[in-house]
Design an enzyme around this catalytic site. Structure first.
Site, PDB file in Angstrom:
ATOM      1  N   ASP A  67       0.820  -1.214   0.000  1.00  0.00           N
ATOM      2  CA  ASP A  67       0.000   0.000   0.000  1.00  0.00           C
ATOM      3  C   ASP A  67       0.851   1.259   0.000  1.00  0.00           C
ATOM      4  OD1 ASP A  67       0.970  -0.432   2.549  1.00  0.00           O
ATOM      5  OD2 ASP A  67      -0.973  -0.817   3.451  1.00  0.00           O
ATOM      6  N   ASP A 136      -6.774  -2.959  14.712  1.00  0.00           N
ATOM      7  CA  ASP A 136      -8.183  -3.249  14.405  1.00  0.00           C
ATOM      8  C   ASP A 136      -8.328  -4.468  13.489  1.00  0.00           C
ATOM      9  OD1 ASP A 136      -7.313  -2.285  11.966  1.00  0.00           O
ATOM     10  OD2 ASP A 136      -8.683  -0.580  11.875  1.00  0.00           O
ATOM     11  N   HIS A 138      -6.704  -5.085  10.637  1.00  0.00           N
ATOM     12  CA  HIS A 138      -6.544  -4.893   9.185  1.00  0.00           C
ATOM     13  C   HIS A 138      -5.252  -5.522   8.665  1.00  0.00           C
ATOM     14  CE1 HIS A 138      -4.475  -0.754   9.993  1.00  0.00           C
ATOM     15  NE2 HIS A 138      -3.539  -1.635   9.708  1.00  0.00           N
ATOM     16  N   GLU A 143      -9.514  -2.047   6.089  1.00  0.00           N
ATOM     17  CA  GLU A 143     -10.087  -1.770   7.406  1.00  0.00           C
ATOM     18  C   GLU A 143     -11.334  -2.628   7.657  1.00  0.00           C
ATOM     19  OE1 GLU A 143      -8.186  -0.273   9.239  1.00  0.00           O
ATOM     20  OE2 GLU A 143      -7.733   1.796   8.713  1.00  0.00           O
TER      21      GLU A 143
HETATM   22  P1  PGA Z   1       2.683  -1.534  12.652  1.00  0.00           P
HETATM   23  O1  PGA Z   1       1.476  -1.475  11.638  1.00  0.00           O
HETATM   24  O2  PGA Z   1       3.632  -2.566  12.109  1.00  0.00           O
HETATM   25  O3  PGA Z   1       3.304  -0.178  12.618  1.00  0.00           O
HETATM   26  O4  PGA Z   1       2.135  -1.915  13.982  1.00  0.00           O
HETATM   27  C1  PGA Z   1       0.913  -2.678  11.212  1.00  0.00           C
HETATM   28  C2  PGA Z   1      -0.207  -2.433  10.244  1.00  0.00           C
HETATM   29  O5  PGA Z   1      -0.930  -1.446  10.398  1.00  0.00           O
HETATM   30  O6  PGA Z   1      -0.385  -3.255   9.334  1.00  0.00           O
END
Ligand code: PGA
Length: 259
Positions: A67, A136, A138, A143
């Site tokens: 992304d 959450d 995702h 999301e």
């Molecule tokens: P993070 O993010 O590795 O910074 O915890 C993970 C994500 O949002 O996929």
């Protein structure tokens, strides 16, 4: 789904990196799907160590990232292109022309996303997809509420993701975090031949529980991995705290990994 629970994130990152090193050694033309965020950084460091020690070469490897923030140029220091260059690509011998990140400045995001899907297909699909997991649940920027069949598209970030990302990046400034992004879909991600998801720390306990033991649901998009036949979860004990079947996972992963 194989759940490998390690004492520390360092240990889990090393195991996951070893899995990638072994795959690239076996097939130097491996196609990787890569992730950003704080989680994969230790694994990327381990991958770089293996290149430095001449155990493996990424010269023929191609990569596609999950992304990119919509509205940020790849030169912006908070863009995911910039993150990848700094945290992995500069540290290994991959050819930058073989690395792909969605263009956050694309004038026509629909066209950009469709072209990205086409490129992945033309490369023969992704062999190993690396994933983090949001608090959450995702994966990429898919999301809660996103179809488990979704394809690469423009998506909108939940306030909790904006908050998480502002805390770790953007110097805590929620206003500065873009509210939309271009993201591979859940359906796109699940087409990878092998998936490696990393989850570390207490903040990921509920998300990991939903991913591994929850019902398969668009309200925890990581749960889509339950239907994948070669998905590996590398986590630390802190993230695994709420898993019910911990003992069984430990026994099974020790058997499969020969630990
Ligand atoms: P993070 O993010 O590795 O910074 O915890 C993970 C994500 O949002 O996929």
């Amino acid at each position: 789904m194989e759940v490998v629970i390690c004492k520390t994130k360092e240990e889990a990152s090393k195991l996951a990196a070893d899995m990638i090193t072994a795959a690239v050694k076996k097939n130097p033309k491996t196609v990787l799907g890569l992730a950003t965020g704080s989680t994969p950084v230790l694994m990327y460091n381990e991958m770089a160590k293996a290149v430095k020690a001449r155990k493996v070469s990424y010269k023929q490897v191609k990569s596609w990232n999950l992304d990119e923030y919509y509205g940020l140029a790849g030169t912006h220091d908070q863009s995911y292109r910039y993150f990848m260059n700094e945290n992995l690509f500069k540290k290994i011998d991959i050819q930058i022309k073989n690395t792909h990140v969605l263009n956050g400045l694309a004038k026509d995001p629909v066209k950009e996303c469709a072209a990205y899907e086409k490129q992945i297909k033309a490369a023969g699909g992704i062999d190993i997809q690396v994933l983090g997991i949001g608090s959450d649940g995702h994966i990429a920027f898919n999301e809660p509420g996103t179809s488990l069949a979704s394809r690469t598209s423009i998506v909108y970030l939940t306030p909790s993701t904006v908050k998480d990302n502002a805390r770790l990046f953007f110097k805590g400034d929620m206003e500065a975090v873009p509210k939309s992004a271009l993201s591979m879909g859940v359906g796109t991600i699940c087409e990878a031949k092998k998936i490696i998801l990393l989850a570390f720390g207490e903040n990921k306990q509920d998300a990991l529980k939903g991913c591994v033991e929850g019902p398969m649901s668009q309200f925890c998009t990581a749960s889509a991995l339950q239907a994948h036949n070669d998905a590996w979860i590398f986590c630390d004990e802190a993230a695994a705290k709420k898993l019910k079947l911990k003992k069984y996972y430990a026994w099974r992963s020790a058997t499969k990994l020969g630990l």
